[in-house]
Write a protein that holds these residues in place. Structure first.
Motif, PDB file in Angstrom:
ATOM      1  N   TYR A 241      20.104 -26.829  19.985  1.00 12.58           N
ATOM      2  CA  TYR A 241      20.032 -26.130  21.264  1.00 12.58           C
ATOM      3  C   TYR A 241      20.720 -24.764  21.199  1.00 12.58           C
ATOM      4  CZ  TYR A 241      20.165 -25.293  26.277  1.00 12.58           C
ATOM      5  OH  TYR A 241      20.023 -24.739  27.528  1.00 12.58           O
TER       6      TYR A 241
ATOM      7  N   LEU B 175      18.508 -21.915  19.911  1.00 13.12           N
ATOM      8  CA  LEU B 175      17.326 -21.494  20.669  1.00 13.12           C
ATOM      9  C   LEU B 175      17.565 -20.163  21.368  1.00 13.12           C
ATOM     10  CD1 LEU B 175      16.305 -24.822  22.473  1.00 13.12           C
ATOM     11  CD2 LEU B 175      15.209 -23.790  20.475  1.00 13.12           C
TER      12      LEU B 175
ATOM     13  N   LYS C  13      17.362 -18.234  24.625  1.00 12.23           N
ATOM     14  CA  LYS C  13      17.390 -18.713  26.009  1.00 12.23           C
ATOM     15  C   LYS C  13      17.136 -17.553  26.971  1.00 12.23           C
ATOM     16  CE  LYS C  13      20.681 -22.228  24.711  1.00 12.23           C
ATOM     17  NZ  LYS C  13      20.904 -21.684  23.378  1.00 12.23           N
TER      18      LYS C  13
ATOM     19  N   ASN D  78      19.643 -18.596  32.081  1.00 10.37           N
ATOM     20  CA  ASN D  78      20.077 -19.924  31.633  1.00 10.37           C
ATOM     21  C   ASN D  78      21.532 -20.138  32.047  1.00 10.37           C
ATOM     22  OD1 ASN D  78      18.966 -22.133  29.748  1.00 10.37           O
ATOM     23  ND2 ASN D  78      21.085 -21.877  29.086  1.00 10.37           N
TER      24      ASN D  78
ATOM     25  N   LEU E 119      11.927 -21.613  27.651  1.00 11.86           N
ATOM     26  CA  LEU E 119      12.357 -21.967  26.300  1.00 11.86           C
ATOM     27  C   LEU E 119      11.147 -22.108  25.375  1.00 11.86           C
ATOM     28  CD1 LEU E 119      15.256 -24.456  27.078  1.00 11.86           C
ATOM     29  CD2 LEU E 119      15.456 -22.215  25.957  1.00 11.86           C
TER      30      LEU E 119
ATOM     31  N   ASN F 215      10.654 -19.507  22.234  1.00 14.95           N
ATOM     32  CA  ASN F 215      10.866 -20.119  20.916  1.00 14.95           C
ATOM     33  C   ASN F 215       9.546 -20.588  20.345  1.00 14.95           C
ATOM     34  OD1 ASN F 215      13.965 -20.246  20.614  1.00 14.95           O
ATOM     35  ND2 ASN F 215      13.572 -20.865  22.713  1.00 14.95           N
TER      36      ASN F 215
END
Length: 155
Positions: free
Chosen positions: A35, A38, A40, A44, A151, A155
């Motif tokens: 996580y 990633l 963001k 977020n 996300l 990504n």
């Protein structure tokens, strides 16, 4: 009567917070380092915000189903939908954090929001307070849907 209400509140709390526990364990166990790596969106929230928000939401969910349960006009199908919705709630954490499958998690989240909306409508027929207690939850899940979608895009 008061004893029965206390016991039912404890049982609904146990069931509801069990979903929280399973989802939380999945998140804690499999979140990192995936996580953190990633990309963001700028909106977020910081990680520390999730625990108090979810704790509050689970309490409101518990109170909503408990009030509904003690209404003479309750129906068991709504209670079953509540339990099914908890399964979807937990499933999102597992799909997202354990399996890292963001698209499937998005689909689970859409189904979860549908179930919450169904509960809001069904609760409203019996008790407005139960219905209103679910509104912050559906709003948070809609925000989570936007986050989840972003996300995927990033990504």
């Amino acid at each position: 009567m008061l004893k029965n209400k206390f016991i039912s509140f404890l049982l609904f709390s146990l069931i509801t917070y069990s979903a929280s526990l399973i989802g939380g364990l999945a998140t804690i166990s499999f979140k990192e380092p995936w996580y953190s790596l990633l990309n963001k969106p700028t909106f977020n929230p910081p990680d520390w915000i999730f625990a108090p928000v979810w704790t509050s939401l689970y309490l409101m969910m518990t109170i909503a189903i408990w009030i509904f349960w003690h209404n003479k006009n309750r129906d068991m199908n709504t209670v079953y939908i509540y339990f099914i919705h908890l399964i979807f709630n937990t499933t999102w954490s597992i799909v997202f954090f354990v399996f890292h499958h963001m698209l499937l998690a998005l689909i689970v989240l859409i189904a979860l929001i549908g179930l919450i909306m169904t509960l809001i409508i069904r609760f409203k027929r019996v008790n407005l307070v139960s219905s209103y207690l679910m509104v912050p939850y559906v709003l948070w899940c809609c925000f989570a849907l936007i986050l989840n979608f972003n996300l995927i895009i990033l990504n």
